[in-house]
Structures are given as C-alpha cells and as structure tokens.
Design a protein around this motif. Structure first.
Motif, PDB file in Angstrom:
ATOM      1  N   SER A  89     -65.652   3.382  29.195  1.00  0.00           N
ATOM      2  CA  SER A  89     -64.731   3.291  30.288  1.00  0.00           C
ATOM      3  C   SER A  89     -63.374   2.259  29.824  1.00  0.00           C
ATOM      4  CB  SER A  89     -65.415   2.917  31.588  1.00  0.00           C
ATOM      5  OG  SER A  89     -65.579   1.760  32.001  1.00  0.00           O
ATOM      6  N   LEU A  90     -63.836   1.429  29.319  1.00  0.00           N
ATOM      7  CA  LEU A  90     -62.964   0.204  28.909  1.00  0.00           C
ATOM      8  C   LEU A  90     -61.897   0.829  27.961  1.00  0.00           C
ATOM      9  CD1 LEU A  90     -65.334  -2.817  28.265  1.00  0.00           C
ATOM     10  CD2 LEU A  90     -63.849  -2.218  30.343  1.00  0.00           C
ATOM     11  N   GLN A  91     -62.288   1.761  27.174  1.00  0.00           N
ATOM     12  CA  GLN A  91     -61.291   2.206  26.212  1.00  0.00           C
ATOM     13  C   GLN A  91     -60.141   3.121  26.825  1.00  0.00           C
ATOM     14  OE1 GLN A  91     -64.126   4.072  23.534  1.00  0.00           O
ATOM     15  NE2 GLN A  91     -63.703   2.462  22.004  1.00  0.00           N
ATOM     16  N   SER A  92     -60.540   3.724  27.896  1.00  0.00           N
ATOM     17  CA  SER A  92     -59.514   4.701  28.564  1.00  0.00           C
ATOM     18  C   SER A  92     -59.027   4.318  29.800  1.00  0.00           C
ATOM     19  CB  SER A  92     -60.184   6.098  29.063  1.00  0.00           C
ATOM     20  OG  SER A  92     -61.399   5.841  29.449  1.00  0.00           O
ATOM     21  N   ARG A  93     -59.742   3.137  30.353  1.00  0.00           N
ATOM     22  CA  ARG A  93     -59.110   2.881  32.040  1.00  0.00           C
ATOM     23  C   ARG A  93     -58.952   1.244  32.033  1.00  0.00           C
ATOM     24  NH1 ARG A  93     -62.819   3.606  35.509  1.00  0.00           N
ATOM     25  NH2 ARG A  93     -64.433   4.182  34.088  1.00  0.00           N
ATOM     26  N   HIS A  94     -58.694   0.510  31.007  1.00  0.00           N
ATOM     27  CA  HIS A  94     -58.578  -0.878  31.315  1.00  0.00           C
ATOM     28  C   HIS A  94     -57.529  -1.576  30.102  1.00  0.00           C
ATOM     29  CE1 HIS A  94     -59.905  -4.573  33.115  1.00  0.00           C
ATOM     30  NE2 HIS A  94     -60.136  -5.107  31.788  1.00  0.00           N
ATOM     31  N   GLY A  95     -56.965  -2.568  30.711  1.00  0.00           N
ATOM     32  CA  GLY A  95     -55.900  -3.031  29.660  1.00  0.00           C
ATOM     33  C   GLY A  95     -56.366  -3.588  28.436  1.00  0.00           C
ATOM     34  N   ALA A  96     -55.886  -3.139  27.404  1.00  0.00           N
ATOM     35  CA  ALA A  96     -56.213  -3.546  25.953  1.00  0.00           C
ATOM     36  C   ALA A  96     -56.263  -5.068  25.756  1.00  0.00           C
ATOM     37  CB  ALA A  96     -55.216  -2.804  25.057  1.00  0.00           C
ATOM     38  N   GLU A  97     -55.375  -5.940  26.488  1.00  0.00           N
ATOM     39  CA  GLU A  97     -55.445  -7.213  26.273  1.00  0.00           C
ATOM     40  C   GLU A  97     -56.416  -7.771  26.965  1.00  0.00           C
ATOM     41  OE1 GLU A  97     -53.328  -6.225  30.174  1.00  0.00           O
ATOM     42  OE2 GLU A  97     -53.547  -5.533  28.404  1.00  0.00           O
ATOM     43  N   PHE A 125     -65.575  -2.734  41.452  1.00  0.00           N
ATOM     44  CA  PHE A 125     -66.296  -2.335  40.433  1.00  0.00           C
ATOM     45  C   PHE A 125     -65.705  -1.299  39.473  1.00  0.00           C
ATOM     46  CE2 PHE A 125     -69.543  -4.027  43.350  1.00  0.00           C
ATOM     47  CZ  PHE A 125     -70.060  -4.877  42.584  1.00  0.00           C
ATOM     48  N   HIS A 126     -65.542  -1.665  38.265  1.00  0.00           N
ATOM     49  CA  HIS A 126     -65.064  -0.760  37.246  1.00  0.00           C
ATOM     50  C   HIS A 126     -65.741   0.368  36.957  1.00  0.00           C
ATOM     51  CE1 HIS A 126     -62.390   0.348  34.067  1.00  0.00           C
ATOM     52  NE2 HIS A 126     -63.471   0.455  33.175  1.00  0.00           N
ATOM     53  N   TRP A 136     -70.398  -2.655  37.112  1.00  0.00           N
ATOM     54  CA  TRP A 136     -69.749  -3.577  36.239  1.00  0.00           C
ATOM     55  C   TRP A 136     -68.348  -3.778  36.794  1.00  0.00           C
ATOM     56  CZ3 TRP A 136     -73.007  -0.005  34.228  1.00  0.00           C
ATOM     57  CH2 TRP A 136     -74.089  -0.798  33.047  1.00  0.00           C
ATOM     58  N   CYS A 137     -68.002  -5.255  36.869  1.00  0.00           N
ATOM     59  CA  CYS A 137     -66.560  -5.653  37.087  1.00  0.00           C
ATOM     60  C   CYS A 137     -66.048  -5.768  35.529  1.00  0.00           C
ATOM     61  CB  CYS A 137     -66.378  -6.850  37.979  1.00  0.00           C
ATOM     62  SG  CYS A 137     -67.023  -6.873  39.419  1.00  0.00           S
ATOM     63  N   ALA A 138     -64.888  -5.321  35.413  1.00  0.00           N
ATOM     64  CA  ALA A 138     -64.248  -5.173  33.976  1.00  0.00           C
ATOM     65  C   ALA A 138     -64.079  -6.568  33.561  1.00  0.00           C
ATOM     66  CB  ALA A 138     -62.900  -4.337  34.032  1.00  0.00           C
ATOM     67  N   PRO A 139     -63.759  -6.551  32.248  1.00  0.00           N
ATOM     68  CA  PRO A 139     -63.449  -7.982  31.606  1.00  0.00           C
ATOM     69  C   PRO A 139     -62.024  -8.511  32.308  1.00  0.00           C
ATOM     70  CG  PRO A 139     -64.038  -6.558  29.983  1.00  0.00           C
ATOM     71  CD  PRO A 139     -64.080  -5.683  31.230  1.00  0.00           C
ATOM     72  N   ASP A 175     -63.828   9.746  29.865  1.00  0.00           N
ATOM     73  CA  ASP A 175     -62.425  10.357  30.255  1.00  0.00           C
ATOM     74  C   ASP A 175     -61.639  10.865  28.916  1.00  0.00           C
ATOM     75  OD1 ASP A 175     -63.002   9.858  32.654  1.00  0.00           O
ATOM     76  OD2 ASP A 175     -62.073   7.862  32.733  1.00  0.00           O
ATOM     77  N   ARG A 176     -62.123  10.309  27.828  1.00  0.00           N
ATOM     78  CA  ARG A 176     -61.464  10.601  26.413  1.00  0.00           C
ATOM     79  C   ARG A 176     -62.498  11.474  25.604  1.00  0.00           C
ATOM     80  NH1 ARG A 176     -63.612   8.423  22.271  1.00  0.00           N
ATOM     81  NH2 ARG A 176     -64.607   6.436  22.453  1.00  0.00           N
ATOM     82  N   PRO A 177     -61.880  12.408  24.892  1.00  0.00           N
ATOM     83  CA  PRO A 177     -62.968  13.162  23.881  1.00  0.00           C
ATOM     84  C   PRO A 177     -63.720  12.331  22.755  1.00  0.00           C
ATOM     85  CG  PRO A 177     -60.742  13.822  23.561  1.00  0.00           C
ATOM     86  CD  PRO A 177     -60.690  12.898  24.666  1.00  0.00           C
TER      87      PRO A 177
END
Length: 270
Positions: A89-97, A125-126, A136-139, A175-177
């Motif tokens: 989920s972090l790869q598709s719905r969270h800021g890269a920074e 909760f992310h 989980w709460c995102a970084p 969310d991504r293939p």
C-alpha cells in the motif's frame, strides 16, 4: 542490541555463520545510511556503534519517519499477509518522501496493543486488516502519531510463539499490478527464545523491506516455516533479518553475537 535492527541480502547458499551475518547486517545499514557506516564490510563493533547512533538520531529528529502498528490479535499466516499488504500500500498510496525517510530510519515501526477498529474515528489508519486484527499508520514524523502512542501501551508478551506446520501464505493483491509473474519463496522465522513482540518486529522489517525492494509482489506465495533457529539451514537466501541475540542466550558477560531471526529464499516460478 540497543541499536536499530539490522538486515541484509545473502548472495550465496550456505550455513549462516557470524561472518555471513555480519556482512549482511553491514550491507543493509550501509545501503540505508552510508553517512553512518562508510563501508559495507564494517566489523561488528563499528556496526553496533552505527546502529546506536541511528537509534539516538531517530529519537530526536523531527524530520525522520516511523510507522505505527496497533495489534489486537496475532495469527501467523494473517500477520504475514497483512504486513506484505501494508508494504504494498505504501507504493501506491503514500508519499515517496515519507517512504524514503522511513527507509533511512531502517523501517522503524512502533508496535502498540489495542483494537484499531475502535480507534478509526480518532486516528488515521493507512492500512487495516480486513478482520481488524492489526492496523497501520503510515510512515510519518514522530509528532504525527504522538497522541496514539500516548494513548496505547507498547505491545508486550513474555510467552514464546507456538510451532506450526509449513503454511502457504498468498501475498494479497494491491492497487497496482504485479511487476512480474508470481513466485514461491520459503519464509523462515526463528522461534526459539523469541517472544511475540520480537517476532513481529523481525518479520515486519524483513517483509516490508522485501516488498519495497521488489522481492515480494502481489500474488506471490510465501511458505511460512517456524524453526527453532536458522543457524543450521542451508538455502539460497534472498533476504535476511539479522540482529544481536538476547544477552541471556550466552550469558550477560559474553560478547555480542548476531542471529538470523528471519529469512526469505530466492523465488521459484509458480
């Protein structure tokens, strides 16, 4: 170990001795923080000092990032699947920074005891497991989750983890293939002298970093093995979770020793 956890990548098959573990730990820390460890072949003393420096920095750096996991209950296969789902989920719905800052903090995650479903209206909760067993709460910078961390207590449990037969776990869709065809990997987790909170920490580091590194993709099958120790295993490992042993394992006055706490083998096409 007072330092942040260490892990790395194993290039060849073979038994895991102290030298192999040290190289894996140093390589992982060097990739994340070359400013703290100026070489991937550092000796154990330098490695521990760098880890201590990172832990102290994380405590006071408002620009750093940490994730928070609120755990209501634990089931091995469910935990493995949902830790992977969180990483995806972090790869598709969270800021890269924020993800980059989290990697620099060696994917530091705080584990709290509680029911995330009862807290959804108050906290963001992310990723929430479908059965509500963990959320989980995102970084984010530490200040972002300070109210939640003040509300709940750190997850604690003194008992060991029960042995289970080899258990296949499918990595959930995302969310991504997937970027490649699914593969099967063996996931080994050391359970001797491993309280549940420590097992969660080690498997979480291993899995989320494997996801972020592209080793684990949606649709993969991870066969989970609970084993007393990884020390006698001979396998072609793609990723290792390495940290120091508990002092009581060899006596409080013994020098630090590294232990492989969890590992992923290289993939085989399904």
């Amino acid at each position: 170990m007072t330092a942040a956890g260490t892990a790395g990548t194993a290039e060849a098959a073979g038994a895991l001795g102290q030298e192999e573990l040290r190289r894996a730990a140093a390589a992982r820390l060097h990739r994340a923080r070359p400013d703290l460890l100026d070489g991937a072949d550092a000796d154990l003393e330098r490695l521990l000092r760098a880890g201590d420096a990172l832990a102290e920095e994380d405590e006071r750096d408002p620009r750093g990032a940490q994730a928070v996991a609120v755990v209501r209950s634990y089931s091995p296969a469910r935990w493995i699947a949902q830790a992977c789902a969180f990483g995806l989920s972090l790869q598709s719905r969270h800021g890269a920074e924020h993800v980059a800052a989290w990697r620099r903090s060696l994917t530091r995650t705080v584990f709290l005891a509680g029911d995330p479903r009862r807290l959804q209206r108050r906290f963001d909760f992310h990723h929430l497991a479908p059965d509500g067993s963990v959320g989980w709460c995102a970084p984010a910078p530490p200040a972002a989750t300070a109210p939640l961390r003040r509300l709940l207590k750190t997850l604690r449990a003194s008992g060991g983890v029960p042995a289970i037969p080899p258990t296949p776990v499918r990595v959930p869709d995302a969310d991504r293939p997937a970027r490649r065809a699914p593969v099967r990997r063996q996931l080994y987790v050391a359970t001797a002298r491993t309280p549940l909170p420590r097992l969660l920490v080690h498997t979480h580091h291993l899995l989320v970093e494997a996801v972020l590194d592209g080793l684990v993709e949606p649709g993969d099958c991870l066969t989970l093995h609970h084993v007393p120790s990884l020390g006698g295993l001979r396998a072609d490992f793609a990723a290792l979770r390495v940290d120091t042993e508990e002092p009581s394992a060899h006596g409080s006055s013994a020098p630090p020793r590294l232990r492989a706490w969890a590992a992923l083998t290289r993939g085989e096409r399904l």
